[in-house]
Scaffold this motif. Structure first.
Motif, short mmCIF file in Angstrom:
data_model
loop_
_atom_site.label_atom_id
_atom_site.label_comp_id
_atom_site.label_asym_id
_atom_site.label_seq_id
_atom_site.Cartn_x
_atom_site.Cartn_y
_atom_site.Cartn_z
N ILE A 233 66.58 -0.71 29.65
CA ILE A 233 67.17 0.00 28.51
C ILE A 233 66.12 0.23 27.42
N ASP A 234 65.31 -0.79 27.18
CA ASP A 234 64.30 -0.74 26.11
C ASP A 234 63.00 -1.36 26.63
N PRO A 235 62.12 -0.55 27.23
CA PRO A 235 60.91 -1.08 27.87
C PRO A 235 59.97 -1.82 26.92
N GLN A 236 60.07 -1.58 25.62
CA GLN A 236 59.17 -2.22 24.66
C GLN A 236 59.83 -3.39 23.93
N LEU A 241 60.31 -9.26 26.78
CA LEU A 241 59.01 -9.42 27.43
C LEU A 241 58.51 -10.86 27.33
N ILE A 242 58.62 -11.43 26.14
CA ILE A 242 58.18 -12.82 25.95
C ILE A 242 59.04 -13.77 26.77
N SER A 243 60.34 -13.52 26.78
CA SER A 243 61.25 -14.39 27.54
C SER A 243 60.97 -14.32 29.03
N ARG A 244 60.72 -13.12 29.54
CA ARG A 244 60.40 -13.00 30.97
C ARG A 244 59.05 -13.65 31.27
N GLY A 245 58.12 -13.55 30.32
CA GLY A 245 56.84 -14.23 30.49
C GLY A 245 57.02 -15.74 30.57
N SER A 246 57.96 -16.28 29.78
CA SER A 246 58.22 -17.71 29.79
C SER A 246 58.79 -18.16 31.14
N VAL A 247 59.64 -17.31 31.73
CA VAL A 247 60.18 -17.63 33.06
C VAL A 247 59.06 -17.64 34.09
N SER A 248 58.16 -16.67 33.99
CA SER A 248 57.02 -16.64 34.91
C SER A 248 56.15 -17.87 34.74
N MET A 249 55.98 -18.32 33.49
CA MET A 249 55.22 -19.55 33.25
C MET A 249 55.87 -20.74 33.93
N ALA A 250 57.21 -20.81 33.85
CA ALA A 250 57.93 -21.92 34.49
C ALA A 250 57.75 -21.90 36.00
N LYS A 251 57.53 -20.71 36.55
CA LYS A 251 57.30 -20.56 38.00
C LYS A 251 55.82 -20.67 38.36
N ALA A 264 53.92 -7.22 25.34
CA ALA A 264 54.56 -7.60 24.08
C ALA A 264 53.60 -7.41 22.92
N ILE A 265 52.34 -7.81 23.10
CA ILE A 265 51.34 -7.67 22.04
C ILE A 265 51.01 -6.21 21.80
N ALA A 266 50.99 -5.41 22.88
CA ALA A 266 50.75 -3.98 22.71
C ALA A 266 51.87 -3.34 21.90
N SER A 267 53.09 -3.84 22.08
CA SER A 267 54.23 -3.30 21.34
C SER A 267 54.23 -3.79 19.90
N ASP A 268 53.84 -5.07 19.69
CA ASP A 268 53.81 -5.63 18.34
C ASP A 268 52.60 -6.56 18.22
N PRO A 269 51.45 -6.02 17.79
CA PRO A 269 50.21 -6.82 17.72
C PRO A 269 50.31 -8.03 16.79
N LYS A 270 51.29 -8.05 15.89
CA LYS A 270 51.41 -9.16 14.93
C LYS A 270 52.41 -10.22 15.37
N ASP A 271 52.92 -10.11 16.60
CA ASP A 271 53.90 -11.09 17.05
C ASP A 271 53.20 -12.40 17.38
N LEU A 272 53.46 -13.42 16.56
CA LEU A 272 52.78 -14.71 16.70
C LEU A 272 53.12 -15.39 18.01
N ARG A 273 54.40 -15.37 18.37
CA ARG A 273 54.82 -16.07 19.59
C ARG A 273 54.13 -15.48 20.83
N ALA A 274 53.98 -14.16 20.87
CA ALA A 274 53.33 -13.53 22.02
C ALA A 274 51.87 -13.96 22.12
N ARG A 275 51.19 -14.03 20.96
CA ARG A 275 49.78 -14.45 20.95
C ARG A 275 49.63 -15.89 21.43
N VAL A 276 50.48 -16.78 20.88
CA VAL A 276 50.39 -18.18 21.25
C VAL A 276 50.74 -18.36 22.73
N SER A 277 51.79 -17.68 23.18
CA SER A 277 52.21 -17.80 24.58
C SER A 277 51.13 -17.31 25.53
#
Length: 319
Positions: A233-236, A241-251, A264-277
């Motif tokens: 519905i909303d590719p960006q 994106l971060i949540s799916r990345g977290s699932v991949s990390m768990a796997k 996620a960073i390309a969509s929002d370069p200032k997103d702190l959680r995406a940078r840390v993750s």
């Protein structure tokens, strides 16, 4: 407009404020505006709570010559509309039988919002089918973190109006706050059966499924399916994106996780959680140089020590 049946309460506050101000400054140095300020209201509101000049004089004992009344003008700044009450209800999704409480303007002390909240139990007592009052009281309980009482109100609301999607969404969020993920999933299943593209419901159900996957591993795939539906519905959508990345990390699929964090960073370069993750993912992937680069970038986004700082120090110490 009917006068609220709380005159004795507001009048007592106004009279008390008047007595205090006059004792401090002297009668001759006190204006109506001073009394209004001390009472947490406005000069116009004082005249609202007193029926007129005669009552005001009698209550305060002020000489007639000392009082002037300035009429409160009509607010003509709101444009006229041809919308009927029926059309407004239709647009807001309100059924004809639903009672509606309208609170107009800024939330300020003199408006008496606390009395409206306090009146909700009485409104429900007089009309147990009043879904508006049930919803408002349930939200008050939620804000007070009295979750069981909030859920009880929304249970009753949904018994009366089973198709109320907003109420079901709120109850699902309450179950989530309470840590009952299975009950939350049931509510959001109902919401999504009606509105398949409800991104909020998809996101929350995914979060719940990630929790229940600890006992039922198959729920993790269902959680990912919800996230992928959001991204269809909303590719960006950064949260998905971060949540799916977290699932991949768990796997332990760090490549897939990094790809989602990249987007996620390309969509929002200032997103702190995406940078840390992504920094954590690079570290787990064995590339501490890129991990430190991401965590250093994250530190530039915050003004004080945070999780990124701790992680960067840890990676430097162990790398």
């Amino acid at each position: 407009m009917p006068r609220p049946r709380l005159d004795h309460v507001r009048k007592a506050q106004i009279l008390s404020a008047a007595a205090e101000v006059m004792s401090e400054r002297g009668y001759a140095n006190v204006r109506l505006a001073d009394i209004a300020t001390a009472a947490g209201t406005s000069p116009a509101a004082i005249l609202y709570w007193f029926s007129g000049k005669d009552e005001l004089l009698a209550e305060f004992g002020v000489p007639d010559s000392k009082v002037s009344i300035i009429p409160f003008g009509i607010n003509a700044t709101t444009p006229m509309t041809a919308l009927t009450g029926e059309e407004c209800r239709r647009r807001l999704g309100l059924e004809p039988q639903h009672k509606v409480a309208l609170f107009f303007g800024q939330i300020a002390p003199y408006k008496g919002l606390e009395y409206l909240v306090a009146a909700l139990p009485e409104a429900i007592k007089r009309d147990p089918q009043n879904v508006t009052a049930l919803s408002w009281r349930g939200m008050v309980y939620r804000d007070k973190r009295e979750l069981d009482k909030a859920i009880a109100d929304f249970n009753e609301l949904l018994r009366i109006d089973p198709g109320n999607i907003e109420a079901r969404t709120t109850r699902g969020s309450l179950w989530l706050d309470k840590g009952d993920y299975k009950m939350a999933i049931d509510d959001f299943n109902e919401v999504l059966a009606v509105d398949r593209e409800n991104i909020e419901a998809l996101q929350i159900r995914s979060n719940c499924l990630q929790q229940t996957a600890k006992e039922n591993p198959g729920d993790l795939d269902r959680a990912v399916a919800d996230l992928e539906e959001i991204l269809r519905i909303d590719p960006q959508n950064v949260v998905a994106l971060i949540s799916r990345g977290s699932v991949s990390m768990a796997k332990h699929d760090f490549t897939a996780a990094i790809a989602d964090y990249d987007n996620a960073i390309a969509s929002d370069p200032k997103d702190l959680r995406a940078r840390v993750s992504r920094g954590i993912a690079w570290h787990e992937h064995g590339d501490d140089a890129k991990a430190l680069s991401d965590l250093d970038s994250a530190l530039k986004l915050v003004s004080q020590d945070g999780p990124a700082n701790a992680l960067a120090a840890w990676i430097r110490a162990t790398g």
